[in-house]
Each structure stands twice: as structure tokens, then as C-alpha cells.
Design a protein around this motif. Sequence first.
Motif, PDB file in Angstrom:
ATOM      1  N   VAL A 196      31.391  13.870  29.225  1.00 30.93           N
ATOM      2  CA  VAL A 196      32.192  13.106  28.260  1.00 30.93           C
ATOM      3  C   VAL A 196      32.019  13.651  26.842  1.00 30.93           C
ATOM      4  CG1 VAL A 196      32.438  10.834  27.160  1.00 30.93           C
ATOM      5  CG2 VAL A 196      32.257  11.000  29.640  1.00 30.93           C
ATOM      6  N   ILE A 197      30.762  13.916  26.443  1.00 30.12           N
ATOM      7  CA  ILE A 197      30.518  14.390  25.073  1.00 30.12           C
ATOM      8  C   ILE A 197      31.090  15.803  24.884  1.00 30.12           C
ATOM      9  CG2 ILE A 197      28.715  14.965  23.384  1.00 30.12           C
ATOM     10  CD1 ILE A 197      27.105  12.607  24.470  1.00 30.12           C
ATOM     11  N   PRO A 233      23.085  11.797  33.034  1.00 30.20           N
ATOM     12  CA  PRO A 233      23.377  12.941  32.146  1.00 30.20           C
ATOM     13  C   PRO A 233      24.617  13.725  32.564  1.00 30.20           C
ATOM     14  CG  PRO A 233      21.026  12.818  32.581  1.00 30.20           C
ATOM     15  CD  PRO A 233      21.669  11.757  33.434  1.00 30.20           C
ATOM     16  N   LEU A 234      24.884  13.792  33.879  1.00 27.45           N
ATOM     17  CA  LEU A 234      26.057  14.518  34.374  1.00 27.45           C
ATOM     18  C   LEU A 234      27.346  13.951  33.757  1.00 27.45           C
ATOM     19  CD1 LEU A 234      27.257  16.575  36.432  1.00 27.45           C
ATOM     20  CD2 LEU A 234      27.364  14.681  38.065  1.00 27.45           C
ATOM     21  N   VAL A 235      27.477  12.619  33.759  1.00 30.70           N
ATOM     22  CA  VAL A 235      28.680  11.973  33.219  1.00 30.70           C
ATOM     23  C   VAL A 235      28.668  12.009  31.684  1.00 30.70           C
ATOM     24  CG1 VAL A 235      29.924   9.770  33.033  1.00 30.70           C
ATOM     25  CG2 VAL A 235      28.991  10.503  35.238  1.00 30.70           C
ATOM     26  N   LYS A 271      24.338  20.700  26.338  1.00 26.17           N
ATOM     27  CA  LYS A 271      22.874  20.566  26.369  1.00 26.17           C
ATOM     28  C   LYS A 271      22.471  19.415  27.302  1.00 26.17           C
ATOM     29  CE  LYS A 271      18.956  20.075  23.173  1.00 26.17           C
ATOM     30  NZ  LYS A 271      18.470  18.720  23.456  1.00 26.17           N
ATOM     31  N   ILE A 272      23.187  18.286  27.223  1.00 24.65           N
ATOM     32  CA  ILE A 272      22.886  17.136  28.090  1.00 24.65           C
ATOM     33  C   ILE A 272      23.164  17.491  29.556  1.00 24.65           C
ATOM     34  CG2 ILE A 272      23.581  14.752  28.656  1.00 24.65           C
ATOM     35  CD1 ILE A 272      24.100  14.388  25.617  1.00 24.65           C
ATOM     36  N   LEU A 273      24.211  18.293  29.799  1.00 31.33           N
ATOM     37  CA  LEU A 273      24.545  18.695  31.173  1.00 31.33           C
ATOM     38  C   LEU A 273      23.416  19.493  31.819  1.00 31.33           C
ATOM     39  CD1 LEU A 273      28.329  19.693  31.024  1.00 31.33           C
ATOM     40  CD2 LEU A 273      27.302  17.889  32.411  1.00 31.33           C
ATOM     41  N   ASN A 278      31.737  10.718  39.882  1.00 35.22           N
ATOM     42  CA  ASN A 278      30.295  10.534  40.088  1.00 35.22           C
ATOM     43  C   ASN A 278      30.047   9.432  41.112  1.00 35.22           C
ATOM     44  OD1 ASN A 278      27.448  11.028  39.322  1.00 35.22           O
ATOM     45  ND2 ASN A 278      27.559   8.911  38.607  1.00 35.22           N
ATOM     46  N   LEU A 279      30.880   8.378  41.057  1.00 35.60           N
ATOM     47  CA  LEU A 279      30.795   7.288  42.031  1.00 35.60           C
ATOM     48  C   LEU A 279      31.080   7.824  43.439  1.00 35.60           C
ATOM     49  CD1 LEU A 279      30.478   4.125  42.094  1.00 35.60           C
ATOM     50  CD2 LEU A 279      32.960   4.011  42.028  1.00 35.60           C
TER      51      LEU A 279
END
Length: 449
Positions: free
Chosen positions: A144-145, A138-140, A369-371, A428-429
Motif C-alpha cells: 500500500v505504501i 508487512p506484505l499488505v 523497505k517494509i516489503l 492476502n486473505l
Amino acid sequence: MTQLSSTSTCAVDQRLPLLQMILVSFQHVLLMYGGAVAVPLIIGEAVGLSREDIAFLITADLLVAGIATLVQSLGIGPMGIRMPVMMGASFAAVGSMVAMAGSPGIGLPGIFGATIAAGFFGMLIAPFMSRIVHFFPPLVTGTVITAIGLSLFPVALNWAGGGSAATEFGGLQYLAIAALVLGSILLINRFLRGFWVNVSVLIGMLIGYVVAGGLGMVDLSGLEQSAWVAVVKPMHFGMPEFHLAPILSMCLVVVIIFVESTGMFLALGKVIGKEITPEMLRRGLMCDAGASFFAGFFNTFTHSSFAQNIGLVQMTGVRSRYVTAAAGCLLIGLSLLPKAAYLVASIPPAVLGGAGIAMFGMVAATGIKILQEADIADRRNQLLVAVSIGMGLAPIVRPEFFAHMPLWLEPITHSGIALATISAVLLNLLFNILGGPERAALLNPHPHH
């Protein structure tokens, strides 16, 4: 659990009475129509097409969206998730395609060639996508969104000011129409409920269209000459052309679309009470990729599932996939009526601008919201979001920022979405995936939840 599964299966496979089916499916079409035609409108204007050609792009898009929705809802062979999903042209590709439109020697044939190649690439990687999904938590995805919404915002403001062809950009008449549309959408969402809220964007645009028409801002010259019925011809703008940089850029977009669609399919599964298996996910992504491959030959763009329709399933409680299949048939019907598409193409940019501020802002809000599902209190994660959104805004705030980079990188360096995605995945990696078991435990302290 068995009871839930069988109940949801019945709901998904339920066949409604004909009149109810038509009304509910028409609601799905109304809800996604504005989003579906926005992409061909943006690209048509960016390439500098005539109104007739933009109308043709819209009918082509409706045809492919209708067929893709049918396949996604009912399933054909290895394609289609067989759930109530509406398909349409994806916003994720807009940044890259606008950059391509401005690059010499690419134009529409180059965009369609990149779409075909990216669709083929998508069909190749769809079976493996579930294995690399851990690179897109969800973080990525949320980052992005959010970046997609922010990178589209300048398009909305350009429209609201009267569009690229406006003789007096930012004129009070344009701003007034945009404000009227946005105000109508906000008031409907504040004071009305249910169906009216679902179609608030269309009602706002209709009010703006009527007022703009009264002010002489709507040009319908040529409407009478357009045919009542016409069939979309493949490769109307010439043979697709294949250029390496646009293809690489669009392949990246397909990966982004897969990430978005995965999140949407999982969300829809929660709404209808159906567990999404890897096999179902593969079929859904194969349909996304197959639709994009097919779209390039039929004069339109990369396709994906529409998030707003998932919200409609949740609000109405109608979970039947036959409703979205009927909506797909309605879209195909609309694609055969050029006069209807011509009317859509005559919408003044200022009307689209008022709706765009709300629509594109909602995309960014979805990302935020996803974040919330990520550990956003963590300093490293905050840094990932900050840097990635900053990278995504770089080519929008200062388009000449990457002017001295190699020319073949242009579709990527000019796409805020591509830059934000690459940044978010790599950070994130670095921060989380290579952070070791202790880092993973810190990020997910309650694995059983």
C-alpha cells in the motif's frame, strides 16, 4: 527489560534546556514543513483556488497539525500516544481528494464533509483496530505504501513541468529549476551529514526559490495586502457537505492511515526502546481520527503521524516528547502568520516538482523497505504485490479506464491508493489467511524470532 523500560521512560519524559529544546523542535518543524504544506498545495491547485485561498488552506493545516502534535505528544484524556510524534496532513488521502475535486457538485465542502465523517468513523473503529491488524501484515502495508508513492509521482512530474497553469508545459526553464532542486537535495545527501541531510529538501527548495525569483518566476503580488496576524476561521469555505461516495472513500483512507500509523508507532517504539501496548496504540489512533474530525471543521484534511520525524528521533537520539510538543507550539505560531503562509504559496510548481520527485519517491522506497520484512521470495506474495500495484497504477496510467463504472464509485475507482489497498487485503486473505495452518507455518517458519 525493566532497566530498558525505565531508561526509555526517562528519555521520553526528559525536559531539555530551553535553547536546546527550541533548536531541536525547530528542526522537527523544518523536516515536516514541506510535507505538511504539500497536501493543501496539491488540493488547492486541484480545486482551482486563488493564491490567497491556498495560503489560507496552508495556515489552517499548520494550526490543526500543531494542535494534533501537542495532543499526540502530551496526551489529553483518551487521546495521544504520549511519544515524540509529529502530525500533519496525510498523503494517503490525496488521490481520493483530487478525484473528489474533479467530481461535479463535491468541491471543498464535500471534501471537508467526508473528512469529518471519516474522522468520526475512525474514532469508532480505533478501539477495534488492534484486533483486525492481522489483515495488514508487512506484505499488505508495504504494498500500500509503495502504491501511495507511485500514485503521487505524476503530481511531482506535473509540478516539474511547470504545473497545470503553465503556458509552456515542460519548458526548459521549468525543467532546469526542478533539476536544480533535485540535484541540490542529492548533493547534500551525498556530501553532508546530520542536520543538513535532515533539511536537505528545504535547502533544495530554498535554492530553487531564489533562482526562480531571479528568473522572474516568483509572483509576490498581494503579499503586502495580506495581514501580519490572522486567526483561522472555522468553515471558511462554507458549511461541510456530506455525500455518500466521498465519505466511503475517505473512511477507507482512514483505515489506510491507521495501518500506516500503527507501523510508524511500532517503529518509533523500537527506536526509543519502549514497548507499544494495545492501549497506547488505541490512544495514538484516536488522536489521528480526532485530528481528522477536527480538521474538517477547520478547513483542512485527514491527519496522521509523519514517518520522516521518526527517522529524525533515531538520528539525533533526542527521544523527549516535550521536543515535539514544542514543535507543535511552533506550528500553531506559524499558522497565525499569513505572510509566512503566503510566501510558501508563492513557491513556483517547478521548485515543488524537484522536491516532490525525491519526497514521493521516498514514500515508495519506505514501502519497499517494509516489503523486505515479508516473505517476498514466495510466488503467491509476489503475485499479490504485482497485481495490487498494477491495480493502483490503473487509474493513473489510463484515467478513463473505469469510465463506464457507476458514477458513485468514482472516488474509489479514481484513487490508485484505494484500489491497491482493496486488492492487497483481499489477495492476502485469499492466499495467506485462508491458506490454512500449513500456509501460516510456511509464511512464518520461525515464530519464536
